[in-house]
Structure formats: C-alpha cells, structure tokens
Motif scaffolding. Structure first.
Motif, PDB file in Angstrom:
ATOM      1  N   ALA A 107      28.497  32.061  33.352  1.00  0.00           N
ATOM      2  CA  ALA A 107      27.442  31.638  32.424  1.00  0.00           C
ATOM      3  C   ALA A 107      27.634  32.303  31.062  1.00  0.00           C
ATOM      4  CB  ALA A 107      26.075  31.979  32.994  1.00  0.00           C
ATOM      5  N   LEU A 108      27.946  33.601  31.071  1.00  0.00           N
ATOM      6  CA  LEU A 108      28.137  34.295  29.797  1.00  0.00           C
ATOM      7  C   LEU A 108      29.359  33.770  29.070  1.00  0.00           C
ATOM      8  CD1 LEU A 108      27.200  37.971  30.541  1.00  0.00           C
ATOM      9  CD2 LEU A 108      26.108  36.410  28.964  1.00  0.00           C
ATOM     10  N   GLY A 109      30.426  33.474  29.824  1.00  0.00           N
ATOM     11  CA  GLY A 109      31.606  32.903  29.204  1.00  0.00           C
ATOM     12  C   GLY A 109      31.270  31.598  28.514  1.00  0.00           C
ATOM     13  N   ARG A 110      30.438  30.825  29.157  1.00  0.00           N
ATOM     14  CA  ARG A 110      30.021  29.550  28.575  1.00  0.00           C
ATOM     15  C   ARG A 110      29.239  29.789  27.282  1.00  0.00           C
ATOM     16  NH1 ARG A 110      30.238  23.822  30.017  1.00  0.00           N
ATOM     17  NH2 ARG A 110      29.311  23.083  28.115  1.00  0.00           N
ATOM     18  N   ALA A 111      28.341  30.794  27.334  1.00  0.00           N
ATOM     19  CA  ALA A 111      27.510  31.054  26.159  1.00  0.00           C
ATOM     20  C   ALA A 111      28.366  31.550  24.999  1.00  0.00           C
ATOM     21  CB  ALA A 111      26.435  32.078  26.499  1.00  0.00           C
ATOM     22  N   LEU A 112      29.385  32.331  25.313  1.00  0.00           N
ATOM     23  CA  LEU A 112      30.202  32.902  24.244  1.00  0.00           C
ATOM     24  C   LEU A 112      31.395  32.010  23.911  1.00  0.00           C
ATOM     25  CD1 LEU A 112      30.132  36.562  25.526  1.00  0.00           C
ATOM     26  CD2 LEU A 112      28.735  35.539  23.740  1.00  0.00           C
ATOM     27  N   GLY A 113      31.523  30.900  24.608  1.00  0.00           N
ATOM     28  CA  GLY A 113      32.604  29.968  24.318  1.00  0.00           C
ATOM     29  C   GLY A 113      33.980  30.531  24.592  1.00  0.00           C
ATOM     30  N   SER A 114      34.082  31.392  25.603  1.00  0.00           N
ATOM     31  CA  SER A 114      35.378  31.983  25.899  1.00  0.00           C
ATOM     32  C   SER A 114      35.691  31.793  27.376  1.00  0.00           C
ATOM     33  CB  SER A 114      35.348  33.473  25.558  1.00  0.00           C
ATOM     34  OG  SER A 114      36.084  34.196  26.501  1.00  0.00           O
ATOM     35  N   ALA A 115      36.922  31.468  27.678  1.00  0.00           N
ATOM     36  CA  ALA A 115      37.291  31.239  29.072  1.00  0.00           C
ATOM     37  C   ALA A 115      37.667  32.533  29.778  1.00  0.00           C
ATOM     38  CB  ALA A 115      38.444  30.250  29.152  1.00  0.00           C
ATOM     39  N   ASP A 116      37.605  33.673  29.062  1.00  0.00           N
ATOM     40  CA  ASP A 116      38.013  34.927  29.702  1.00  0.00           C
ATOM     41  C   ASP A 116      37.106  35.284  30.875  1.00  0.00           C
ATOM     42  OD1 ASP A 116      39.948  36.644  27.490  1.00  0.00           O
ATOM     43  OD2 ASP A 116      38.924  34.821  26.869  1.00  0.00           O
ATOM     44  N   GLY A 117      35.825  34.890  30.770  1.00  0.00           N
ATOM     45  CA  GLY A 117      34.902  35.149  31.872  1.00  0.00           C
ATOM     46  C   GLY A 117      35.408  34.529  33.160  1.00  0.00           C
ATOM     47  N   GLN A 118      35.952  33.314  33.027  1.00  0.00           N
ATOM     48  CA  GLN A 118      36.454  32.646  34.223  1.00  0.00           C
ATOM     49  C   GLN A 118      37.663  33.364  34.799  1.00  0.00           C
ATOM     50  OE1 GLN A 118      36.797  28.388  33.982  1.00  0.00           O
ATOM     51  NE2 GLN A 118      35.567  28.454  32.136  1.00  0.00           N
ATOM     52  N   VAL A 119      38.495  33.909  33.909  1.00  0.00           N
ATOM     53  CA  VAL A 119      39.650  34.654  34.417  1.00  0.00           C
ATOM     54  C   VAL A 119      39.168  35.854  35.216  1.00  0.00           C
ATOM     55  CG1 VAL A 119      41.733  35.881  33.775  1.00  0.00           C
ATOM     56  CG2 VAL A 119      41.032  33.889  32.495  1.00  0.00           C
ATOM     57  N   MET A 120      38.102  36.506  34.701  1.00  0.00           N
ATOM     58  CA  MET A 120      37.559  37.649  35.444  1.00  0.00           C
ATOM     59  C   MET A 120      37.060  37.201  36.804  1.00  0.00           C
ATOM     60  SD  MET A 120      35.439  39.868  32.754  1.00  0.00           S
ATOM     61  CE  MET A 120      35.874  39.721  31.057  1.00  0.00           C
ATOM     62  N   VAL A 121      36.387  36.039  36.853  1.00  0.00           N
ATOM     63  CA  VAL A 121      35.916  35.537  38.143  1.00  0.00           C
ATOM     64  C   VAL A 121      37.096  35.328  39.085  1.00  0.00           C
ATOM     65  CG1 VAL A 121      34.775  33.636  39.295  1.00  0.00           C
ATOM     66  CG2 VAL A 121      33.899  34.458  37.140  1.00  0.00           C
ATOM     67  N   PHE A 122      38.176  34.800  38.511  1.00  0.00           N
ATOM     68  CA  PHE A 122      39.383  34.576  39.312  1.00  0.00           C
ATOM     69  C   PHE A 122      39.838  35.882  39.952  1.00  0.00           C
ATOM     70  CE2 PHE A 122      43.998  34.357  39.589  1.00  0.00           C
ATOM     71  CZ  PHE A 122      44.173  33.197  40.301  1.00  0.00           C
ATOM     72  N   PHE A 123      39.859  36.951  39.141  1.00  0.00           N
ATOM     73  CA  PHE A 123      40.322  38.230  39.694  1.00  0.00           C
ATOM     74  C   PHE A 123      39.313  38.818  40.659  1.00  0.00           C
ATOM     75  CE2 PHE A 123      43.129  38.174  35.902  1.00  0.00           C
ATOM     76  CZ  PHE A 123      44.297  38.095  36.627  1.00  0.00           C
ATOM     77  N   VAL A 124      38.017  38.603  40.390  1.00  0.00           N
ATOM     78  CA  VAL A 124      37.013  39.086  41.336  1.00  0.00           C
ATOM     79  C   VAL A 124      37.215  38.413  42.688  1.00  0.00           C
ATOM     80  CG1 VAL A 124      34.566  39.093  41.890  1.00  0.00           C
ATOM     81  CG2 VAL A 124      35.295  39.677  39.605  1.00  0.00           C
ATOM     82  N   MET A 125      37.530  37.119  42.656  1.00  0.00           N
ATOM     83  CA  MET A 125      37.758  36.413  43.918  1.00  0.00           C
ATOM     84  C   MET A 125      38.974  36.981  44.646  1.00  0.00           C
ATOM     85  SD  MET A 125      36.807  32.459  43.669  1.00  0.00           S
ATOM     86  CE  MET A 125      37.539  31.908  42.255  1.00  0.00           C
ATOM     87  N   THR A 126      40.027  37.274  43.887  1.00  0.00           N
ATOM     88  CA  THR A 126      41.231  37.847  44.507  1.00  0.00           C
ATOM     89  C   THR A 126      40.901  39.174  45.165  1.00  0.00           C
ATOM     90  OG1 THR A 126      42.289  36.963  42.553  1.00  0.00           O
ATOM     91  CG2 THR A 126      43.659  38.194  44.064  1.00  0.00           C
ATOM     92  N   VAL A 127      40.205  40.021  44.395  1.00  0.00           N
ATOM     93  CA  VAL A 127      39.854  41.333  44.943  1.00  0.00           C
ATOM     94  C   VAL A 127      38.921  41.156  46.136  1.00  0.00           C
ATOM     95  CG1 VAL A 127      38.730  43.511  44.431  1.00  0.00           C
ATOM     96  CG2 VAL A 127      40.197  42.469  42.748  1.00  0.00           C
ATOM     97  N   GLY A 128      38.003  40.168  46.029  1.00  0.00           N
ATOM     98  CA  GLY A 128      37.080  39.918  47.135  1.00  0.00           C
ATOM     99  C   GLY A 128      37.838  39.545  48.400  1.00  0.00           C
ATOM    100  N   ALA A 129      38.876  38.739  48.257  1.00  0.00           N
ATOM    101  CA  ALA A 129      39.652  38.337  49.430  1.00  0.00           C
ATOM    102  C   ALA A 129      40.340  39.546  50.048  1.00  0.00           C
ATOM    103  CB  ALA A 129      40.684  37.287  49.038  1.00  0.00           C
ATOM    104  N   ALA A 130      40.960  40.367  49.190  1.00  0.00           N
ATOM    105  CA  ALA A 130      41.638  41.556  49.706  1.00  0.00           C
ATOM    106  C   ALA A 130      40.643  42.490  50.380  1.00  0.00           C
ATOM    107  CB  ALA A 130      42.352  42.269  48.561  1.00  0.00           C
ATOM    108  N   GLU A 131      39.492  42.647  49.734  1.00  0.00           N
ATOM    109  CA  GLU A 131      38.467  43.548  50.255  1.00  0.00           C
ATOM    110  C   GLU A 131      37.963  43.052  51.611  1.00  0.00           C
ATOM    111  OE1 GLU A 131      35.073  42.239  49.026  1.00  0.00           O
ATOM    112  OE2 GLU A 131      33.782  43.786  49.866  1.00  0.00           O
ATOM    113  N   ALA A 132      37.787  41.737  51.727  1.00  0.00           N
ATOM    114  CA  ALA A 132      37.311  41.191  52.999  1.00  0.00           C
ATOM    115  C   ALA A 132      38.327  41.456  54.099  1.00  0.00           C
ATOM    116  CB  ALA A 132      37.072  39.694  52.864  1.00  0.00           C
ATOM    117  N   ALA A 133      39.612  41.255  53.789  1.00  0.00           N
ATOM    118  CA  ALA A 133      40.636  41.466  54.820  1.00  0.00           C
ATOM    119  C   ALA A 133      40.636  42.916  55.285  1.00  0.00           C
ATOM    120  CB  ALA A 133      42.012  41.082  54.271  1.00  0.00           C
ATOM    121  N   VAL A 134      40.684  43.853  54.318  1.00  0.00           N
ATOM    122  CA  VAL A 134      40.752  45.268  54.691  1.00  0.00           C
ATOM    123  C   VAL A 134      39.447  45.718  55.335  1.00  0.00           C
ATOM    124  CG1 VAL A 134      41.054  47.580  53.823  1.00  0.00           C
ATOM    125  CG2 VAL A 134      42.419  45.747  52.895  1.00  0.00           C
ATOM    126  N   GLY A 135      38.331  45.300  54.753  1.00  0.00           N
ATOM    127  CA  GLY A 135      37.031  45.728  55.266  1.00  0.00           C
ATOM    128  C   GLY A 135      36.812  45.261  56.693  1.00  0.00           C
TER     129      GLY A 135
END
Lengths: 185, 100, 368
Positions: B48-76
């Motif tokens: 939402a913030l990325g949309r408000a600021l007109g920058s796609a970097d927020g989405q890249v962060m979401v992408f990495f959060v998802m990656t970390v989330g997947a790794a975290e789920a496997a290890v956890g």
C-alpha cells in the motif's frame, strides 16, 4: 479498487485472522489462515500489485501452508485442550494488543497520504523483474543462497539420525553426558 | 479509490491479531501461524505504501519477505518437529529446557 | 456497461458449461472406451423403453451414463461418518472442484469475435499475469483432496489425502518449470498473447507452435499434468487395491460426484493447457484474421465470424484429442509404486526441467 471490495476483503481478512488465533483445532486455524492469505492477496491485486498478489497465493497458500498441514498431520495434533491458569497472561496480552492497535491506528489515520499513483505499470511483472534483477540483484542471490541453507538446515534438524531410535524415549542428549548432568542438576 | 490509510489501518489490525496470537496461544504451530499473519500484515502495508509513493521498491521488499518467510517456515517447522520428537508436546510452556 | 457485464457473464457461463459437459462426455467415453480396450461390453443396462434395442442398435450406455447414474448419485444418502469433521467434510468437495473450474477463466478458447463495432475477446478474463493466476489456482487445488482425507476421520482416507497433497505439490514444481520455459520463449504471461504468437509460420509453411520450440517442456507438462489429475498411472492417492478409494472413501452421493467431476475437469484442464502452450491454442494452421493463406496459393478471404468459429472448433478438437490420449494412457499403463512416483517427480522431471530452463536461457541469450 472500490471501497466496497476493500471492505469485503478486509473484513474477511480480519475475521479469518481472528479465527486463526481463536480456533481450538490446528487444522481449522490453518484453514482460517489460508482464507486470510487469500484475502490479502486479493487486496494486493486490488492495489495493482498483480504479480506480488499472485506470488503470495502461490508461495504461501500453495506451498508454505501445505507444509504446515503436513507437520500438523505428522504430529497428529487434535483439538487443544483449554489452557487453564493463564488468565493473567491473556488479560495483560489483550491490554497490550489493544494499546498496540490504538497506537498504530492513531498513527496511520493521521498519516498524511498523497493520492494513490494510478500508473498502470505499477505492479506489472516487468517492472518488478527489472528491479529485482538490477538494483536488488545481490539481495536476490543472497536470498536464493539463504533458501538453500534453510533447506539443508531443515532436513538436518528434522531428520531422524542413525541412533535416534536407541535413545530411551528418544530423549534429547541421552548420549551426551554433559546434557544429562545438566538435566540432573 | 480507497485511501491508503485504510490499508495501513487494516495492516495494523492484522498485525495486532498476530501479536495477540503469539501472546495468548501456547501451541507452537498456532504461534507460528500468528507470526505468518504478522509478516503478511506488513506485506500489505508495504504494498500500500509503495502504491502511495509511486515506487515499486515496496513490492520488491514483499518479495524478499516472502522468501524469508518460506525459509523461516521450513526451518521453524523442522525445529518444532525435532522438539516434538524429544518432548512429545508442542506446548510452548512445557518446552523449557534452556530456561532457568 | 451493462452489455459488457452480460457478455462477460455469458463467456464465463459458456466456458464452465463446456468444461462440465465435456467432463460428462469423457466419463461416458471412459466407460465405453475402457470396455473396448479390455474386451468387455461396458455400460449397457439402462435404456429408455428399449427403443434402441428394438431398432437393432447396440446399447451404447448413453442413458446409463447421462441419466441413470447422475440420478442415482444425487438421490443417494449423503453419508457423513460419525467422528468426521462435519464442516470440512462438506467443504472439501467444493474446495477440490472450484479451483479447477476457475482456472479456465484465463484459458483462451478463440480469437477476437467482431459483432458490429464491438470486439469480443474469446477468453473469459484477459489477464496480463495469466500464468501466475493459473499456478495460484493449481496451488489452492491441493486443499480439496488433503482436507477430504483429513475430515473423513478414516485412516485410509487420511493416507490418501497425504499422498494426494504430496504428489500434487511435487509435480507442481515440474509443471511450473515447464510453464516458465514457455513463458521465457514467448516473453509474456498472458495466455491469449502466447496463442497469438503461435500464429505465424516458419519457412513459409511450418506453423510456429510451442512444441517446436519446447518439445521437452511439452513432455514435462503433460506428464506432470497427468500426475496432477491423480489418475492411473499416478493414482496412488486413491489406489483402490491399497486404500479402498483414497481420500474420498467416506464420500457418497453428490459429494462423491463432485470429486469424480474434478477428476475429469482436471483432464480437460491439462488438455487445454497443453493445447494452449504447445499446440497453438485456437490457431488453425494458415488461418489468419482475414482468411486462409495457404503457402503458394492466394488468400481465401473469410468473414470474421467464420474465422472465430473455426478457431473455437480447432481449440475444441485439440482439447478432445488430448483428453482421448489421456484416457488411452490411463487404461494402458499400470500403476506406479509410490517411491517410483517420487523418484520420477524429484529426480527425473525436476532436473530435466531445470536443464531445459538453462538451455532455453542460453539459446535466448545467444539469439539475442
């Protein structure tokens, strides 16, 4: 996205998130979480982040939640018995959460927000890929390495090593005297 | 169009629900699920913030959060599995070997 | 505005009805076709007043499959086991059927149809990220079988559910890799665009279908797709000699019919995907939007309506061909063992898919 769709998906997300933490049966919690994630991916798609929204559904719903389901089955988790004697924790927890909600709410409602950008390319796969494979390339490579490490680590931790069966009740560290002493102490 | 602050408030509410789950529940798996709720609430906020600021970097962060989330789920989940094998419970209060 | 809504609704309804009807026809074909293969007679009991027999026609089992069996299915007792999770037990059949049906929303079944000044794209929903939608819907499809097995509170059903979900997420990887290779080749995630790009020709006569670019990806997608449908040779989740009926052991009546329908709708889905990605979708060779252009012959001009209809018919025929092929495979091959299944998925298809992806990338870079 119109306010109506937002209200619908938002309500769905909140109700199912409440379902996650209030259900007794872990499988029901998991299903509620799946509903939350799908609602959130709908919201993201509504915000124009089409690629991320679908990736959310693919990665979380299609893979991670199935892993959760497998673990729940493997551990044969039935309904949680009630958790008596923890009223104090619940009470203070509720107060802390309420405070957190109020604080975040006050902060976000007053946050000055410019009108939303309406460029049609905002969430397109092209734009996302351009960023990931140029400015964030190193982070991307590190993330892939991290996934590899996580997979190896998960297998190493979860696997039954030879000799595991020999331990009495499979207790940890039965073959490690230091731990045994620590437990006796 | 829905104002961005609505999304932020929704993200805040979901995050708080996740915190409540971690505090109130003792089942390790459910605690883990609550953490996933928190991660995803943050993801929504980032988009939402990325949309408000007109920058796609927020989405890249979401992408990495998802990656970390997947790794975290496997290890956890592997850790939960190992803990269950040793202690025969997933109740966080009963797994207190390292606590004094 | 209203007319657009009507057109979209009509497209959605037509697509879903086509899939469901094709599934029913496939059910009939499977019964009679398997009988032919195994030298049996097959469905032949029910007949309406024996009209066909009096006229000297063989009983084709049409009444049996399309009237008598559905009637029997939907009037049966809806049995729910005593200790079952009632809510999930009722939810699971729909959770299994729904994702398969919504997947057809992004599959294009024809080119543009022009009525007056209105251009209708013959695809339920034009989506730039169509392939991602497809993968997401397939991912959600795992829960139907998994929860059916769990909610029944029957150990065979649970084993079937575990097997089904493990099998589906294993083969989704190979499927995804095959689809990514296609996406790299055509440079788009939009299925309609992928179809359009397969319309041109090489050397003036060879249609540029996906199979010519990606023959290995075709084998991967088709194999993984058959595994996704959970039918022989990949039917461990319901293997009747081991698990009674697998994850739908405890289902009867309409809910069981929903699971059967899911099976056949998945067969149609795999055929539609293979057709779209590798066999030009609705493309008829040498047919362009304005008419036929045979190599060496002058153009034969055709009106748009005929061209659009030809496209839809071509798509239908290709889909039916691959459905036929799958049913033939199902009645020809024996069942795998479970370790063979996992071996095939993780140690054969996955490395092959990765190799294919690397080779595709190298070729794309080399050709600029």
């Amino acid at each position: 996205m119109g306010v109506g769709v937002f209200a619908f998906l938002g309500t769905l997300a909140v109700i199912s998130a409440l379902g996650v933490i209030l259900q007794r049966s872990p499988v029901h919690s998991l299903l509620a979480l799946v509903a939350t994630l799908l609602a959130l991916s709908g919201l993201m798609i509504g915000l124009g982040a089409v690629a991320i929204g679908f990736l959310q559904a693919i990665v979380y719903v299609g893979a991670i939640m199935v892993l959760f389901l497998f673990v729940i089955w493997l551990l044969n988790l039935q309904r949680d018995p009630g958790e008596p004697g923890r009223l104090a924790v619940k009470f203070f927890g509720a107060i802390a959460v309420a405070a957190l909600v109020a604080e975040l709410f006050a902060f976000f409602v007053r946050a000055p927000m410019s009108p939303m950008e309406t460029s049609s390319s905002y969430g397109s796969v092209d734009r996302l890929a351009d960023l990931i494979f140029s400015r964030y390339l190193v982070a991307f490579e590190v993330a892939s390495l991290m996934l590899l490490v996580a997979v190896v680590g998960a297998v190493a931790v979860a696997r039954r090593w030879p000799g595991d069966e020999a331990r009495p009740n499979g207790a940890v560290g039965a073959d490690r005297p230091v731990l045994q002493q620590a437990r006796r102490a | 169009m829905t104002p961005v602050s609505y999304y932020l408030v929704l993200g805040a509410v979901l995050f708080a629900i996740g915190v409540a789950g971690v505090i109130m529940r003792r089942n390790l798996i459910v605690i883990f699920m609550s953490i996933e709720i928190m991660l995803n609430a943050v993801n929504l906020t980032l988009v939402a913030l990325g949309r408000a600021l007109g920058s796609a970097d927020g989405q890249v962060m979401v992408f990495f959060v998802m990656t970390v989330g997947a790794a975290e789920a496997a290890v956890g989940l592997a850790i939960i599995l190992a803990a269950f094998r040793n202690r025969h419970t997933v109740n966080a209060d009963e797994i207190g070997l390292l606590r004094w | 505005m209203l007319i657009n809504l009507l057109i979209d609704t009509a497209k959605a309804i037509v697509a879903v009805l086509l899939v469901l009807n094709l599934s029913a026809v496939l059910l009939w074909f499977e019964r009679k076709g398997s009988a032919l293969i195994q030298d049996r007679i097959g469905a032949n009991r029910a007949a309406i007043f024996g009209i066909g027999r009096r006229l000297g026609m063989p009983n084709l089992g049409v009444t049996n499959t399309f009237v008598a069996d559905p009637l029997k299915m939907f009037t049966k007792e809806d049995f729910v086991p005593d200790q079952a999770d009632k809510f999930l037990h009722a939810l699971a059949p729909f959770l299994s059927l729904f994702p398969v049906l919504i997947t057809f929303a992004v599959v294009p079944f024809g080119d543009r149809l022009i009525i007056g000044s209105r251009v209708i794209d013959l695809q339920v929903c034009q989506l730039d990220a169509g392939v991602l939608y497809l993968l997401a819907a397939l991912g959600v499809g795992v829960y139907g079988a998994a929860l059916a097995g769990w909610a029944s509170n029957n150990r065979w059903a649970l084993l079937g559910g575990v097997r089904a979900s493990a099998q589906m997420i294993s083969y989704e990887l190979a499927m995804g890799l095959a689809i990514i290779a296609i996406v790299m080749t055509f440079g788009t995630l939009d299925l309609q665009d992928i179809c359009r790009q397969q319309g041109s020709v090489w050397f003036g006569w060879l249609p540029k279908w996906g199979i010519l670019y990606q023959p290995l990806a075709f084998l991967l997608l088709f194999t993984a797709g058959i595994a996704e449908t959970k039918r022989i040779p990949f039917d461990m989740p319901e293997g009747e000699s081991e698990l009674i009926a697998g994850y739908f052991t405890e289902y009867s009546g309409g809910k069981q019919a929903a699971f059967m329908l899911t099976d056949f709708a998945e067969v149609v889905l795999v055929s539609a995907l293979v057709t779209t990605f590798f066999f030009g979708g609705w493309q008829v060779p040498y047919l362009h939007p304005d008419g036929l252009h045979f190599p060496g012959v002058g153009p034969i001009l055709l009106p748009n309506l005929i061209v659009a209809l030809l496209g839809v018919v071509a798509f239908g025929m290709k889909v039916v061909f691959f459905c036929w092929l799958q049913i033939l495979l199902r009645w020809t091959l024996p069942r795998f063992r479970y370790d063979q299944l996992m071996y095939l998925g993780w140690k054969v298809l996955l490395p092959l898919g990765l190799l294919n992806l690397a080779a595709t990338a190298v070729v794309i870079v080399a050709l600029g």
